[in-house]
Scaffold this motif. Structure first.
Motif, PDB file in Angstrom:
ATOM      1  N   GLY A  55       0.813  -1.219   0.000  1.00  0.00           N
ATOM      2  CA  GLY A  55       0.000   0.000   0.000  1.00  0.00           C
ATOM      3  C   GLY A  55       0.840   1.261   0.000  1.00  0.00           C
ATOM      4  O   GLY A  55       0.593   2.190  -0.772  1.00  0.00           O
ATOM      5  N   ILE A  56       1.870   1.313   0.852  1.00  0.00           N
ATOM      6  CA  ILE A  56       2.673   2.532   0.926  1.00  0.00           C
ATOM      7  C   ILE A  56       3.532   2.671  -0.332  1.00  0.00           C
ATOM      8  O   ILE A  56       3.790   3.793  -0.802  1.00  0.00           O
ATOM      9  CB  ILE A  56       3.527   2.552   2.212  1.00  0.00           C
ATOM     10  N   PHE A  57       3.975   1.551  -0.895  1.00  0.00           N
ATOM     11  CA  PHE A  57       4.752   1.616  -2.137  1.00  0.00           C
ATOM     12  C   PHE A  57       3.903   2.189  -3.271  1.00  0.00           C
ATOM     13  O   PHE A  57       4.342   3.101  -3.988  1.00  0.00           O
ATOM     14  CB  PHE A  57       5.264   0.224  -2.511  1.00  0.00           C
ATOM     15  N   LEU A  58       2.710   1.645  -3.454  1.00  0.00           N
ATOM     16  CA  LEU A  58       1.859   2.101  -4.554  1.00  0.00           C
ATOM     17  C   LEU A  58       1.410   3.549  -4.351  1.00  0.00           C
ATOM     18  O   LEU A  58       1.282   4.304  -5.325  1.00  0.00           O
ATOM     19  CB  LEU A  58       0.645   1.183  -4.685  1.00  0.00           C
ATOM     20  N   THR A  59       1.166   3.945  -3.110  1.00  0.00           N
ATOM     21  CA  THR A  59       0.784   5.335  -2.842  1.00  0.00           C
ATOM     22  C   THR A  59       1.903   6.294  -3.211  1.00  0.00           C
ATOM     23  O   THR A  59       1.670   7.350  -3.804  1.00  0.00           O
ATOM     24  CB  THR A  59       0.406   5.500  -1.364  1.00  0.00           C
ATOM     25  N   ALA A  60       3.136   5.925  -2.858  1.00  0.00           N
ATOM     26  CA  ALA A  60       4.282   6.770  -3.191  1.00  0.00           C
ATOM     27  C   ALA A  60       4.470   6.861  -4.699  1.00  0.00           C
ATOM     28  O   ALA A  60       4.673   7.957  -5.253  1.00  0.00           O
ATOM     29  CB  ALA A  60       5.547   6.226  -2.533  1.00  0.00           C
ATOM     30  N   TYR A  61       4.396   5.727  -5.370  1.00  0.00           N
ATOM     31  CA  TYR A  61       4.587   5.732  -6.820  1.00  0.00           C
ATOM     32  C   TYR A  61       3.467   6.517  -7.502  1.00  0.00           C
ATOM     33  O   TYR A  61       3.729   7.337  -8.396  1.00  0.00           O
ATOM     34  CB  TYR A  61       4.619   4.298  -7.349  1.00  0.00           C
ATOM     35  N   GLY A  62       2.236   6.289  -7.084  1.00  0.00           N
ATOM     36  CA  GLY A  62       1.116   7.009  -7.684  1.00  0.00           C
ATOM     37  C   GLY A  62       1.187   8.498  -7.445  1.00  0.00           C
ATOM     38  O   GLY A  62       0.856   9.301  -8.327  1.00  0.00           O
ATOM     39  N   SER A  63       1.626   8.909  -6.263  1.00  0.00           N
ATOM     40  CA  SER A  63       1.745  10.340  -5.963  1.00  0.00           C
ATOM     41  C   SER A  63       2.802  10.996  -6.836  1.00  0.00           C
ATOM     42  O   SER A  63       2.617  12.126  -7.312  1.00  0.00           O
ATOM     43  CB  SER A  63       2.099  10.537  -4.483  1.00  0.00           C
ATOM     44  N   ALA A  64       3.916  10.305  -7.048  1.00  0.00           N
ATOM     45  CA  ALA A  64       4.976  10.867  -7.891  1.00  0.00           C
ATOM     46  C   ALA A  64       4.511  11.004  -9.331  1.00  0.00           C
ATOM     47  O   ALA A  64       4.772  12.025  -9.990  1.00  0.00           O
ATOM     48  CB  ALA A  64       6.222   9.992  -7.814  1.00  0.00           C
ATOM     49  N   VAL A  65       3.812   9.998  -9.835  1.00  0.00           N
ATOM     50  CA  VAL A  65       3.293  10.074 -11.210  1.00  0.00           C
ATOM     51  C   VAL A  65       2.274  11.204 -11.315  1.00  0.00           C
ATOM     52  O   VAL A  65       2.259  11.963 -12.298  1.00  0.00           O
ATOM     53  CB  VAL A  65       2.673   8.728 -11.627  1.00  0.00           C
ATOM     54  N   ALA A  66       1.418  11.345 -10.298  1.00  0.00           N
ATOM     55  CA  ALA A  66       0.430  12.430 -10.307  1.00  0.00           C
ATOM     56  C   ALA A  66       1.104  13.796 -10.295  1.00  0.00           C
ATOM     57  O   ALA A  66       0.597  14.760 -10.885  1.00  0.00           O
ATOM     58  CB  ALA A  66      -0.499  12.288  -9.105  1.00  0.00           C
ATOM     59  N   ALA A  67       2.273  13.882  -9.633  1.00  0.00           N
ATOM     60  CA  ALA A  67       3.005  15.150  -9.582  1.00  0.00           C
ATOM     61  C   ALA A  67       3.587  15.536 -10.923  1.00  0.00           C
ATOM     62  O   ALA A  67       4.049  16.669 -11.097  1.00  0.00           O
ATOM     63  CB  ALA A  67       4.117  15.064  -8.538  1.00  0.00           C
ATOM     64  N   SER A  68       3.579  14.637 -11.880  1.00  0.00           N
ATOM     65  CA  SER A  68       4.047  14.959 -13.233  1.00  0.00           C
ATOM     66  C   SER A  68       2.893  15.353 -14.149  1.00  0.00           C
ATOM     67  O   SER A  68       3.121  15.724 -15.301  1.00  0.00           O
ATOM     68  CB  SER A  68       4.783  13.757 -13.834  1.00  0.00           C
ATOM     69  N   ARG A  69       1.669  15.274 -13.621  1.00  0.00           N
ATOM     70  CA  ARG A  69       0.502  15.511 -14.471  1.00  0.00           C
ATOM     71  C   ARG A  69      -0.353  16.698 -14.046  1.00  0.00           C
ATOM     72  O   ARG A  69      -1.026  17.304 -14.887  1.00  0.00           O
ATOM     73  CB  ARG A  69      -0.363  14.241 -14.486  1.00  0.00           C
ATOM     74  N   ALA A  70      -0.378  17.015 -12.757  1.00  0.00           N
ATOM     75  CA  ALA A  70      -1.241  18.103 -12.287  1.00  0.00           C
ATOM     76  C   ALA A  70      -0.660  18.702 -11.016  1.00  0.00           C
ATOM     77  O   ALA A  70       0.017  18.000 -10.253  1.00  0.00           O
ATOM     78  CB  ALA A  70      -2.658  17.583 -12.027  1.00  0.00           C
ATOM     79  N   PRO A  71      -0.908  19.999 -10.765  1.00  0.00           N
ATOM     80  CA  PRO A  71      -0.399  20.624  -9.538  1.00  0.00           C
ATOM     81  C   PRO A  71      -0.867  19.923  -8.274  1.00  0.00           C
ATOM     82  O   PRO A  71      -0.151  19.872  -7.282  1.00  0.00           O
ATOM     83  CB  PRO A  71      -0.946  22.054  -9.622  1.00  0.00           C
ATOM     84  N   GLY A  72      -2.079  19.366  -8.298  1.00  0.00           N
ATOM     85  CA  GLY A  72      -2.571  18.647  -7.132  1.00  0.00           C
ATOM     86  C   GLY A  72      -1.718  17.443  -6.775  1.00  0.00           C
ATOM     87  O   GLY A  72      -1.680  17.020  -5.614  1.00  0.00           O
ATOM     88  N   GLY A  73      -1.046  16.894  -7.775  1.00  0.00           N
ATOM     89  CA  GLY A  73      -0.171  15.766  -7.510  1.00  0.00           C
ATOM     90  C   GLY A  73       1.014  16.145  -6.646  1.00  0.00           C
ATOM     91  O   GLY A  73       1.514  15.327  -5.863  1.00  0.00           O
ATOM     92  N   LEU A  74       1.475  17.381  -6.768  1.00  0.00           N
ATOM     93  CA  LEU A  74       2.577  17.851  -5.919  1.00  0.00           C
ATOM     94  C   LEU A  74       2.141  17.911  -4.459  1.00  0.00           C
ATOM     95  O   LEU A  74       2.904  17.580  -3.557  1.00  0.00           O
ATOM     96  CB  LEU A  74       3.047  19.229  -6.392  1.00  0.00           C
ATOM     97  N   PHE A  75       0.894  18.321  -4.233  1.00  0.00           N
ATOM     98  CA  PHE A  75       0.357  18.332  -2.873  1.00  0.00           C
ATOM     99  C   PHE A  75       0.256  16.909  -2.331  1.00  0.00           C
ATOM    100  O   PHE A  75       0.576  16.642  -1.168  1.00  0.00           O
ATOM    101  CB  PHE A  75      -1.013  19.009  -2.877  1.00  0.00           C
ATOM    102  N   ALA A  76      -0.184  15.984  -3.182  1.00  0.00           N
ATOM    103  CA  ALA A  76      -0.276  14.590  -2.765  1.00  0.00           C
ATOM    104  C   ALA A  76       1.092  14.031  -2.398  1.00  0.00           C
ATOM    105  O   ALA A  76       1.236  13.294  -1.417  1.00  0.00           O
ATOM    106  CB  ALA A  76      -0.904  13.751  -3.877  1.00  0.00           C
TER     107      ALA A  76
END
Length: 317
Positions: A81-102
């Motif tokens: 769970g923590i691995f996938l959350t970290a990976y997903g948050s980093a990918v989201a940070a490359s797509r939208a400003p909200g991903g940086l907050f995540a």
């Protein structure tokens, strides 16, 4: 160290309900202060309309801590769970400003959730939301002000984000495994510490790593000393408000002192019900030790591994 009085005043105002709550139950007052810390340390939005986002932020943080608690139901789901959350948050940070907050806030809060069973995590989630709603109402008293147009924060490049997400996931999974191995009763402390210092910039991460360990040690020790004075409910409530005010006042400081205030509140909360010498030593060692584990894991995957990869790539050119 930079101390900004207006930020401190706003932070203290947001934490003010900790005083009456502490009269009812000191643990409740301390919990309110801990739930207020994230929103109190955010910059003040220039318009009252924009300040409504605090409520959404509180809701997202509440959902994050609950998600982390669900990950911790088993050892396998904790790591995955923590691995996938970290990976997903980093990918989201490359797509939208909200991903940086995540990536910078929701991910560490999800890691904190690993320390709580779902019932307690839901209660903490409610505190996050309630404190954010109160903060929004309180901050309506501040006048609106103009701001200069600023450039949007750049997103992470997509190839870098995938690599960074993989390493961030490994950092969190490794520190969680370390916590499981030693049977710590606060499984989220190590991963959260790592995610609070992990940054794409190696120089910034080094500075935050040293600062977090020192700040946590100082704050945790201060919490032990404070509890040994057998403080009254009034003293605990005042301490809670002042700690949030101090964290807010120093949020722009080059010295990473914010964790000291959070650790002060955390150790005071944990030791209030059982201030025995053995418990004090155990909690203090655990807080500092798990922080060191998380920071070390983040340093391994955030600084050393990328350096080794770059050297190997250069050698084959």
């Amino acid at each position: 160290m930079t101390w900004h009085w207006p930020d401190g005043l706003r932070g203290g105002l947001c934490a003010l309900p900790a005083l009456p709550f502490a009269f009812l139950d000191p643990s409740l007052g301390l919990a309110w202060a801990l739930g207020t810390l994230p929103v109190a340390m955010l910059p003040l939005a220039p318009t009252r309309h924009a300040r409504r986002r605090l409520i959404g932020i509180g809701a997202v943080l509440g959902a994050s801590v609950i998600a982390g608690s669900l990950f911790a139901l088993t050892g396998i789901t904790t790591v995955i769970g923590i691995f996938l959350t970290a990976y997903g948050s980093a990918v989201a940070a490359s797509r939208a400003p909200g991903g940086l907050f995540a990536l910078t806030l929701c991910l560490p809060v999800a890691a904190i959730g690993l320390s709580y069973p779902p019932g307690e995590a839901c209660a903490l989630g409610v505190v996050f939301l309630a404190s954010a709603a109160f903060s929004y109402i309180a901050l309506l008293a501040w006048p609106e002000f103009p701001t200069k147009p600023s450039r949007p924060q750049p997103l992470l490049p997509k190839p870098f984000a995938r690599r960074y997400g993989l390493l961030a996931g490994l950092a969190g999974a490794t520190s969680a495994l370390a916590g499981l191995a030693v049977h710590t009763d606060h499984l989220g402390w190590a991963p959260a510490a790592g995610y609070f210092v992990l940054r794409p910039s190696a120089d910034m991460q080094r500075l935050r790593s040293t600062g977090r360990i020192i700040s946590v040690a100082c704050g945790a020790t201060a919490g032990v000393v404070f509890v040994r004075t057998t403080p009254s409910a009034t003293a605990i409530g005042v301490c809670a408000v002042l700690a949030v005010a101090g964290a807010a006042a120093t949020r722009t400081s080059h010295w990473y002192v914010g964790p000291a205030f959070g650790s002060l509140l955390c150790l005071t909360l944990l030791l209030y019900a059982d201030p025995s010498t053995a418990n004090e030593q155990w909690r203090l060692n655990q807080r500092i030790g798990m922080t060191a584990v998380g920071v070390a894991s983040a340093y391994l995957y955030g600084v050393l591994v990328p350096r080794l990869i770059e050297r190997a790539r250069t050698a084959h050119v």
